[in-house]
Design an enzyme around this catalytic site. Structure first.
Site, PDB file in Angstrom:
ATOM      1  N   LYS A  44      12.854   7.755  10.310  1.00  0.00           N
ATOM      2  CA  LYS A  44      13.553   7.132   9.168  1.00  0.00           C
ATOM      3  C   LYS A  44      14.786   7.921   8.758  1.00  0.00           C
ATOM      4  CE  LYS A  44       9.625   4.553   7.595  1.00  0.00           C
ATOM      5  NZ  LYS A  44       9.357   3.471   6.661  1.00  0.00           N
ATOM      6  N   ASN A  65       0.659  -6.423  -2.082  1.00  0.00           N
ATOM      7  CA  ASN A  65      -0.311  -5.368  -1.772  1.00  0.00           C
ATOM      8  C   ASN A  65      -0.790  -4.748  -3.082  1.00  0.00           C
ATOM      9  OD1 ASN A  65       1.375  -2.935  -2.429  1.00  0.00           O
ATOM     10  ND2 ASN A  65       2.686  -3.853  -0.874  1.00  0.00           N
TER      11      ASN A  65
END
Ligand code: CTP
Length: 401
Positions: free
Chosen positions: A342, A209
């Site tokens: 998370k 990316n």
């Protein structure tokens, strides 16, 4: 590690003044910006030009220079510095400091400053041992002046004894120790992930990316400059390794997780890497060839979530686990949900909607989401985000103690 520190080096007269040139280099190698003041005595031994070339800054010599006073008064010289160092410090300048005399630029700056001052004395052994010098030193010590050296050895005047200027590396070590011990994250360990990950398809191809790593690297620098022993685990980027930081370079998400686990324990973990969510399930051991059967079908597998793993670690969970979230709409709502999912303590929600210009730009607009609520930060540069975050981390770790 002197990244971001600004040092005003005052060079007074004495044969050891030549070592000040080396000191400028040593300090700059460690990341400090150095500006020099040269006394009239000092200029008998080194030239303003040499100091200017090595410091890459103007050298200040005169108290009553019209241009210096217009551009930068003696007060400003001290104001702009984090630490003043006098090296070499002659018996004369130590006496002026002890008695508050201000009859040239160096002594005026030293009297006008409210910053910490370090002196590295250098003089003939008898001058050093003289009761007057020792009394002056004692006065200065009691006022909090830091003293480095002198060393024992052969002197330029042919005598032997105490009075040699400490070696530039030793003075630079003393400067590093000074900042280290007064640093808010001194004694803390920090872990930062940064950059993209590369997920291999075959020996020559990978999925990647566009993350530059700039934000993560800036955070590592900000933590290290506040005294934290910092490990930066970076995916492939074109950025140089920041000085004063232990850098572990990795390629894939799984390598990044292994490197993070190896770097534990840590007091704080900041996950700024743009980790690939998916990898190719089976990397081909040979380069994939066009075999006429059309494009290959790549079977994907989910990568480990490094932020979630660090937050869930039972014995080794860092005291503060921080992640980022790139959002384009409902920024805070999505970031809050991500924080819960998370298990981390803070999420720095990054508004990346096109109108903000954040993607590929130098600035960031951050909302810090924690259990205490949401803090909206003004738009600022990535370096400013890093510094503000590091200050916030230092304050929180201190409060949580
Ligand atoms: N992260 C990680 N390991 C992963 C994926 C993400 O550590 N495998 C961390 C990133 O470093 C970042 C945060 O998790 O701190 C971002 O979470 P992510 O779920 O990837 O959020 P976004 O990038 O915002 O993407 P999305 O909204 O699509 O979930």
């Amino acid at each position: 590690m002197l990244h971001g520190k600004r040092i005003l080096l005052i060079v007074s007269g004495g044969i050891a003044a030549y070592k000040s040139l080396e000191l400028v280099r040593r300090l700059r190698e460690r990341g400090a910006a150095v500006r020099c003041v040269l006394t009239r005595g000092g200029s008998q031994f080194v030239t303003p030009l040499s100091l200017a070339a090595l410091s890459e800054d103007k050298v200040y010599t005169e108290l009553f220079s019209l241009t210096d006073e217009a551009e930068m008064g003696h007060i400003q010289l001290s104001r702009d510095a984090d630490l003043l160092i006098v090296a070499p410090a002659t018996a004369d300048i130590l006496a002026k400091m002890a008695h508050g005399q201000a009859d040239d630029l160096a002594s005026t700056v030293l009297l006008a400053t409210d910053k910490d001052v370090m002196v590295a004395p250098a003089m003939n052994v008898r001058m050093w041992e003289h009761a007057a010098t020792q009394a002056n030193l004692e006065t200065l010590r009691q006022r909090g002046v830091h003293v480095v050296g002198p060393e024992e050895g052969d002197m330029a005047c042919g005598e032997y004894g105490l009075g040699r200027l400490s070696e530039p590396d030793d003075i630079a070590d003393a400067v590093s120790n000074f900042f280290q011990s007064s640093a808010p994250l001194s004694g803390r360990r920090a872990l930062v992930t940064s950059g993209p990950t590369h997920e291999p398809i075959d020996p020559v191809r990978y999925i990647a990316n566009r993350s530059s790593g700039r934000q993560g690297h800036a955070i590592a620098v900000a933590l290290a400059s506040r005294g934290a022993a910092t490990t930066l685990i970076s995916g492939p980027t074109s950025l140089p390794d920041p000085p004063g930081v232990t850098v572990v370079r990795v390629e894939s998400a799984r390598d990044m997780l292994a490197a993070c686990e190896a770097a534990l324990p840590a007091d704080v973990a900041v996950c700024a890497a743009a980790v690939a969510d998916w990898r190719v399930a089976e990397m081909a051991s040979e380069k994939l060839k066009k075999n006429g059967a059309g494009p290959p079908a790549l079977e994907m597998a989910e990568n480990p979530d490094i932020l979630a793993s660090l937050a869930a670690a039972s014995n080794t969970r860092p005291g503060l686990v921080i992640g980022f979230a790139a959002e384009t709409e409902q920024v805070v709502e999505h970031a809050s949900a991500k924080r819960e999912r998370k298990g981390c303590d803070w999420i720095l929600a990054n508004d990346v909607s096109p109108e903000t210009g954040t993607f590929g730009g130098a600035d960031n607009t951050i909302h810090l989401v924690s259990a205490d609520g949401v803090e909206d930060w003004p738009r600022m540069t990535k370096a400013d985000v890093a510094n503000r975050l590091a200050d916030r981390i230092a304050k929180t770790l201190e409060t949580n103690e």
